[in-house]
Design a protein around this motif. Structure first.
Motif, PDB file in Angstrom:
ATOM      1  N   GLY A 185     115.776  58.922   9.919  1.00  0.00           N
ATOM      2  CA  GLY A 185     114.502  58.608   9.288  1.00  0.00           C
ATOM      3  C   GLY A 185     113.405  59.420   9.934  1.00  0.00           C
ATOM      4  N   PRO A 186     112.239  59.500   9.314  1.00  0.00           N
ATOM      5  CA  PRO A 186     111.124  60.262   9.883  1.00  0.00           C
ATOM      6  C   PRO A 186     110.512  59.551  11.084  1.00  0.00           C
ATOM      7  N   THR A 187     109.599  60.226  11.758  1.00  0.00           N
ATOM      8  CA  THR A 187     108.865  59.622  12.871  1.00  0.00           C
ATOM      9  C   THR A 187     108.119  58.377  12.385  1.00  0.00           C
ATOM     10  N   GLY A 188     108.223  57.289  13.163  1.00  0.00           N
ATOM     11  CA  GLY A 188     107.533  56.057  12.792  1.00  0.00           C
ATOM     12  C   GLY A 188     108.279  55.168  11.829  1.00  0.00           C
ATOM     13  N   SER A 189     109.561  55.467  11.589  1.00  0.00           N
ATOM     14  CA  SER A 189     110.332  54.647  10.646  1.00  0.00           C
ATOM     15  C   SER A 189     111.095  53.522  11.323  1.00  0.00           C
ATOM     16  N   GLY A 190     110.942  53.377  12.646  1.00  0.00           N
ATOM     17  CA  GLY A 190     111.568  52.262  13.347  1.00  0.00           C
ATOM     18  C   GLY A 190     112.944  52.540  13.897  1.00  0.00           C
ATOM     19  N   LYS A 191     113.324  53.820  14.018  1.00  0.00           N
ATOM     20  CA  LYS A 191     114.670  54.159  14.496  1.00  0.00           C
ATOM     21  C   LYS A 191     114.931  53.623  15.901  1.00  0.00           C
ATOM     22  N   THR A 192     113.973  53.869  16.805  1.00  0.00           N
ATOM     23  CA  THR A 192     114.149  53.423  18.197  1.00  0.00           C
ATOM     24  C   THR A 192     114.250  51.902  18.269  1.00  0.00           C
ATOM     25  N   THR A 193     113.440  51.214  17.483  1.00  0.00           N
ATOM     26  CA  THR A 193     113.481  49.741  17.463  1.00  0.00           C
ATOM     27  C   THR A 193     114.858  49.251  17.041  1.00  0.00           C
ATOM     28  N   THR A 194     115.447  49.918  16.045  1.00  0.00           N
ATOM     29  CA  THR A 194     116.786  49.527  15.582  1.00  0.00           C
ATOM     30  C   THR A 194     117.835  49.767  16.666  1.00  0.00           C
ATOM     31  N   LEU A 195     117.759  50.923  17.333  1.00  0.00           N
ATOM     32  CA  LEU A 195     118.725  51.206  18.399  1.00  0.00           C
ATOM     33  C   LEU A 195     118.592  50.207  19.546  1.00  0.00           C
ATOM     34  N   TYR A 196     117.349  49.851  19.895  1.00  0.00           N
ATOM     35  CA  TYR A 196     117.150  48.857  20.947  1.00  0.00           C
ATOM     36  C   TYR A 196     117.683  47.493  20.514  1.00  0.00           C
ATOM     37  N   ALA A 197     117.535  47.177  19.237  1.00  0.00           N
ATOM     38  CA  ALA A 197     118.081  45.911  18.725  1.00  0.00           C
ATOM     39  C   ALA A 197     119.604  45.911  18.827  1.00  0.00           C
ATOM     40  N   PHE A 198     120.227  47.069  18.552  1.00  0.00           N
ATOM     41  CA  PHE A 198     121.677  47.193  18.715  1.00  0.00           C
ATOM     42  C   PHE A 198     122.069  46.923  20.165  1.00  0.00           C
ATOM     43  N   MET A 199     121.348  47.565  21.091  1.00  0.00           N
ATOM     44  CA  MET A 199     121.691  47.421  22.508  1.00  0.00           C
ATOM     45  C   MET A 199     121.496  45.983  22.993  1.00  0.00           C
ATOM     46  N   LYS A 200     120.412  45.363  22.574  1.00  0.00           N
ATOM     47  CA  LYS A 200     120.158  43.978  22.982  1.00  0.00           C
ATOM     48  C   LYS A 200     121.256  43.053  22.475  1.00  0.00           C
ATOM     49  N   LYS A 201     121.785  43.360  21.288  1.00  0.00           N
ATOM     50  CA  LYS A 201     122.816  42.498  20.687  1.00  0.00           C
ATOM     51  C   LYS A 201     124.141  42.598  21.436  1.00  0.00           C
TER      52      LYS A 201
END
Length: 441
Positions: A185-201
């Motif tokens: 996705g482009p910059t600001g589309s929440g990619k990092t947030t999704t990856l962090y959510a994966f790691m937290k899970k």
């Protein structure tokens, strides 16, 4: 105004924060509060910056823009992904704010002819919020952008707004012992947030997770995080090569940018590691073409890659002013054309959806004080997940076009980002206008 003692950490007093929470409810009140403090000559410029930062955090802004103009300066903040004008202030205040931000961010005060980057922290209600600052020479001065990295904006996978079927797919894939998951996705589309959510899970004492990022945006407990330092020869490729020797179970690579990084990541995925990373592509199927364009060997891509996820962030309709009414004929035609045929299979997978008929009502944005007259408040993700199965692996080896691969995935039941957006329209979460603004059909 005075310039107070230099510090790389600002603390917002709890009493001030409590007052600001009472006074700031939207853009107009935020502007009025800043003007009030700017008019008080007894206050330091640090105090004014505290007001700007604290108010932006209260409004859940992601970025602060201070843009010099010919005779004054403009303050804007990004709310729910869209820039909003806050106020205009005079040149003297701009110069003071610029100098103070440079000091806080450990930038050079006497440099104005080239870009500079830095960072500092702000302590709000016991939470340390990182501020990433960027200074860029512009026509009438130096443009300032501050990215707010608020740990409170990190969400869990359960809060991401995933459809039930997609949540189950994600859970299955992130619990696999090896392979690569790429979020695009482009910059600001929440990619990092999704990856962090994966790691937290998946984080638990039995597995080792190591990240290499540029920069570390949020600090997570129980995870080893490293940051690239290109000037010292520590880039994604060299860092990833070192990480593999650290016996990790899960590796997060902040971004795949070059052939060396993608080759090491693919090899790590093939040799017993779960690799999470991001890539810039327009859709999930485009991940394959992007990896090939970077120079990755097609015979490695298929076996190493488990899933590609494309995502965007949609604004939620404001719950206080959204208008619920029947769709227009044109809106009804778009819904029927693009999502109606997928509703039966989605229901079979446990997704609750209303019928698209004369009883359907959808939201339209209006605007009120609580949403700064935008009609929207808060954001939610839309996603498409592209699984790499044996058919896709064969298609990669035969250099099948991305269009053909995507069409085949849709025939197998892949819901596109646009369709996922329409699901959220008929569920009463967002508007059709917002989906069309963000996602391509």
């Amino acid at each position: 105004m005075q310039v107070s003692k230099i510090t790389q950490k600002i603390g917002i007093p709890d009493e001030l924060n409590a007052v600001l929470k009472q006074e700031i409810s939207g853009i107009p009140s935020f502007s009025a509060v800043i003007e009030k403090y700017l008019a008080d000559s007894s206050l330091t410029i640090t105090k004014v910056i505290e007001i700007i930062l604290a108010g932006s955090i209260i409004l859940d802004s992601s970025d602060i823009h201070i843009e010099p103009q010919e005779s004054d300066s403009k303050l804007r903040i990004r709310l729910d992904g869209v820039l909003q004008d806050v106020m205009i202030f005079n040149r003297k205040s701009y110069e003071s704010i610029l100098s103070r931000i440079k000091l806080l961010s450990e930038m050079k005060l006497n440099v104005s002819d080239r870009p500079q980057d830095g960072r500092f922290s702000i302590l709000v209600e016991g939470v340390s919020v990182e501020i990433r600052a960027s200074i860029l020479p512009a026509e009438y001065g130096e443009s300032i952008v501050m990215r707010i990295l608020n740990p409170k904006s990190l969400i869990s996978l359960d809060q991401a707004g995933l459809r039930k079927d997609l949540y189950e797919t994600f859970m299955k894939e992130i619990n696999r012992p090896n392979g690569m998951i790429i979020v695009t996705g482009p910059t600001g589309s929440g990619k990092t947030t999704t990856l962090y959510a994966f790691m937290k899970k998946i984080s638990n004492p039995e597995i080792k997770i190591i990240t290499i990022e540029d920069p570390i945006e949020y600090h997570l407990a129980g995870i080893s995080q490293t940051q690239v330092e290109p000037t010292k020869g520590y880039d994604f490729a060299s860092g990833l090569r070192a990480i593999v020797r650290q016996d990790p179970d899960v590796i997060l690579v902040g971004e795949i940018r070059d052939l060396e990084t993608v080759d090491i990541a693919l090899q790590a995925a093939l040799t017993g590691h779960l690799v999470l990373s991001t890539l810039h592509t327009n859709d999930a199927a485009g991940t394959i073409a992007r990896l090939v364009s970077l120079g990755a060997k097609p015979f490695n891509i298929g076996p190493a890659t488990n899933m590609a996820v494309a995502q965007r962030l949609l604004r939620r309709v404001c719950p206080d002013c959204g208008i619920l009414e029947p769709p227009t004929q044109e809106e009804m035609a778009k819904l029927k054309e693009s999502i109606q045929s997928a509703i039966p299979s989605l229901r079979q997978k446990g997704v609750e959806l209303p019928d698209i008929d004369e009883n359907l009502k959808i939201y339209h944005a209006k605007g009120c004080d609580k949403c700064s007259n935008t009609g929207y408040r808060g954001r939610i993700g839309i996603y498409e997940a592209f699984l790499i199965d044996s058919d896709v692996q064969k298609a990669i080896l035969t250099e099948t076009s991305v269009v053909a691969i995507k069409e085949d995935a849709q025939k197998k039941g892949m819901i596109t980002m646009y369709q996922d957006g329409l699901v959220k329209v008929i569920q009463g979460i967002t508007t059709l206008d917002e989906v069309e603004r963000v996602a391509e059909k």
